[in-house]
Design an enzyme around this catalytic site. Structure first.
Site, mmCIF file in Angstrom:
data_model
loop_
_atom_site.group_PDB
_atom_site.id
_atom_site.type_symbol
_atom_site.label_atom_id
_atom_site.label_comp_id
_atom_site.label_asym_id
_atom_site.label_seq_id
_atom_site.Cartn_x
_atom_site.Cartn_y
_atom_site.Cartn_z
ATOM 1 N N LYS A 1 0.849 -1.204 0.000
ATOM 2 C CA LYS A 1 0.000 0.000 0.000
ATOM 3 C C LYS A 1 0.877 1.243 0.000
ATOM 4 C CE LYS A 1 -4.489 -1.485 0.912
ATOM 5 N NZ LYS A 1 -5.188 -2.335 1.806
ATOM 6 N N LYS B 1 -4.530 -12.398 -6.827
ATOM 7 C CA LYS B 1 -5.440 -13.338 -6.165
ATOM 8 C C LYS B 1 -6.903 -12.869 -6.245
ATOM 9 C CE LYS B 1 -5.911 -11.982 -1.335
ATOM 10 N NZ LYS B 1 -5.941 -12.370 0.048
ATOM 11 N N LYS C 1 -11.759 -10.826 -1.763
ATOM 12 C CA LYS C 1 -13.153 -10.466 -1.472
ATOM 13 C C LYS C 1 -13.405 -8.965 -1.498
ATOM 14 C CE LYS C 1 -12.385 -12.126 3.176
ATOM 15 N NZ LYS C 1 -11.173 -11.410 3.564
HETATM 16 P P1 TYM Z 1 -8.356 -13.191 4.552
HETATM 17 O O1 TYM Z 1 -9.680 -12.884 5.131
HETATM 18 O O2 TYM Z 1 -7.788 -12.267 3.528
HETATM 19 O O3 TYM Z 1 -8.403 -14.638 3.892
HETATM 20 C C1 TYM Z 1 -8.869 -15.773 4.606
HETATM 21 C C2 TYM Z 1 -8.127 -17.030 4.166
HETATM 22 O O4 TYM Z 1 -8.370 -17.287 2.784
HETATM 23 C C3 TYM Z 1 -7.129 -17.376 2.082
HETATM 24 N N1 TYM Z 1 -7.348 -16.784 0.740
HETATM 25 C C4 TYM Z 1 -7.116 -17.412 -0.408
HETATM 26 N N2 TYM Z 1 -6.620 -18.615 -0.668
HETATM 27 C C5 TYM Z 1 -6.503 -18.955 -1.967
HETATM 28 N N3 TYM Z 1 -6.841 -18.184 -2.998
HETATM 29 C C6 TYM Z 1 -7.331 -16.947 -2.774
HETATM 30 N N4 TYM Z 1 -7.653 -16.179 -3.785
HETATM 31 C C7 TYM Z 1 -7.495 -16.510 -1.421
HETATM 32 N N5 TYM Z 1 -7.944 -15.378 -0.855
HETATM 33 C C8 TYM Z 1 -7.846 -15.556 0.479
HETATM 34 C C9 TYM Z 1 -6.150 -16.562 2.922
HETATM 35 O O5 TYM Z 1 -4.815 -16.946 2.726
HETATM 36 C C10 TYM Z 1 -6.603 -16.890 4.319
HETATM 37 O O6 TYM Z 1 -6.065 -18.123 4.744
HETATM 38 N N6 TYM Z 1 -5.330 -11.815 8.245
HETATM 39 C C11 TYM Z 1 -6.134 -12.903 7.710
HETATM 40 C C12 TYM Z 1 -7.244 -13.328 8.656
HETATM 41 C C13 TYM Z 1 -6.736 -13.735 9.988
HETATM 42 C C14 TYM Z 1 -6.101 -14.957 10.320
HETATM 43 C C15 TYM Z 1 -5.840 -14.857 11.735
HETATM 44 C C16 TYM Z 1 -5.739 -16.082 9.611
HETATM 45 C C17 TYM Z 1 -6.857 -12.998 11.121
HETATM 46 N N7 TYM Z 1 -6.310 -13.663 12.167
HETATM 47 C C18 TYM Z 1 -5.209 -15.898 12.398
HETATM 48 C C19 TYM Z 1 -5.117 -17.114 10.284
HETATM 49 C C20 TYM Z 1 -4.840 -17.019 11.663
HETATM 50 C C21 TYM Z 1 -6.775 -12.427 6.438
HETATM 51 O O7 TYM Z 1 -6.822 -11.278 6.155
HETATM 52 O O8 TYM Z 1 -7.318 -13.452 5.704
#
Ligand code: TYM
Length: 328
Positions: A112, A194, A197
């Protein structure tokens, strides 16, 4: 004793096919093998500027999608982060054990800054520390994530090791777990980034709430190339490769077999196969999602029960960490 597994998603948008194939789908069978925690990480959502009602709605929708995807509150602890206040408290303790250099290296913030985005919150800078707190609170052994989050799990490991070294054995040191197939699903219109969302263009993304018609339309528009050759080659054919990964992950068939079965056919056939594969996965999820959204009391009850179970463990960990740090 079962090992502990922890994962979470942040409610900055509706969960996508990427979230499902890259993350949630891999969690389902693990519910029997591990003691699992699955969290809707809503505190993370406010690292970017979103309205209260947006975050509230997305939190409930994400919780409903967790259940619709097959996460089972009888087997796993399923909860909303803001209902367990120990997350924020542990974050401060961990902030005191995180180096500026480490925070500077986190790619989401770095990207960013590089893009020249103005008015970034300090929360965006320090949120990987909150993520470390999420993980460490529950003595987690493994953290299944997509590739984009591996760096953050590494940070949690480094913080845990530093803390244990400074203050004595307190935290379990976690490990990232990355699924092989579907680990990184890309956008339909831009298959080099990727499928996220919070994408500005909904046609780049398949949401788990999309109707069959929307899915069909989006895949019809998906970018391919002019080579007219169905092969898995991320470098030269990123669009075709992405559709092949999607089919492979939805059908649970290795990519090579998908390629073989489409041998000699055109991109029309590839897209038709992808559409059918995606609909067969999304439709049952969407239907269960609609049930929970029409039964919000049931949904909120499940969240509350989950938060109670989570908090029991969280309190033990925070007390241990505070006393290790000499905090009365
Ligand atoms: P987030 O909400 O961006 O994504 C959630 C999970 O989905 C996976 N992911 C994907 N995997 C494959 N292809 C894609 N296009 C794709 N988009 C998302 C992400 O790798 C993730 O596993 N910071 C984290 C949320 C979080 C978290 C945690 C995760 C908060 N605390 C503790 C694990 C442990 C996040 O923003 O994920």
């Amino acid at each position: 004793m079962k090992k502990v597994l922890y994962s979470a998603t942040k409610p900055t948008g509706i969960l996508t096919l990427g979230n499902y194939l890259g993350a949630i789908k891999n969690w389902l069978p693990l519910q029997d093998e591990y003691s699992c925690y699955f969290c809707v990480a809503n505190l993370h959502a406010h690292t970017v500027e979103l309205s209260a009602s947006y975050v509230y709605d997305r939190t409930l929708q994400q919780l409903a999608l967790f259940l619709a995807c097959g996460l089972d509150p009888k087997k796993s602890v399923i909860y909303v982060q803001s209902q367990v206040k120990e997350h924020s408290e542990l974050m401060w303790l961990l902030n005191c054990n995180t180096m500026m250099g480490e925070a500077n290296r986190m790619t989401q913030y770095k990207d960013k800054v590089a893009k020249g985005v103005k008015s970034l919150s300090t929360a965006l800078y320090t949120y990987p520390v909150l993520m470390a707190a999420d993980i460490l609170l529950y003595n987690s052994n493994v953290v299944p994530v997509g590739e984009d989050q591996v760096q953050h799990v590494e940070l949690a490991r480094d913080i845990a090791n530093r803390f244990n070294h400074r203050f004595g054995e307190t935290f379990v040191v976690p490990k990232a777990m990355v699924g092989k197939v579907g680990a990184r699903i890309k956008g339909l219109l831009d298959p080099t980034t990727k499928m996220g969302k919070s994408d500005d263009d909904p046609n780049n993304v398949i949401f788990l709430t999309d109707s069959d018609e929307e899915i069909t339309k989006k895949i019809k528009r998906a970018v391919t190339d002019s080579l007219n050759n169905i092969a898995y080659d991320e470098q030269n054919q990123p669009g075709v490769s992405n559709l092949l990964s999607i089919i492979s992950a939805c059908e649970n068939v290795p990519i090579e077999e998908v390629v073989k079965s489409l041998n000699g056919q055109g991109y029309g056939a590839l897209k038709k196969r992808a559409t059918e594969a995606v609909i067969s996965v999304v439709k049952p999820i969407r239907e269960k999602f609609e049930y929970y959204m029409n039964n919000k009391d049931e949904l909120l009850n499940i969240a509350l029960l989950g938060a109670k179970k989570a908090q029991k463990v969280a309190i033990e960990t925070i007390n241990k960490a505070k006393s290790a740090m000499g905090l009365i």
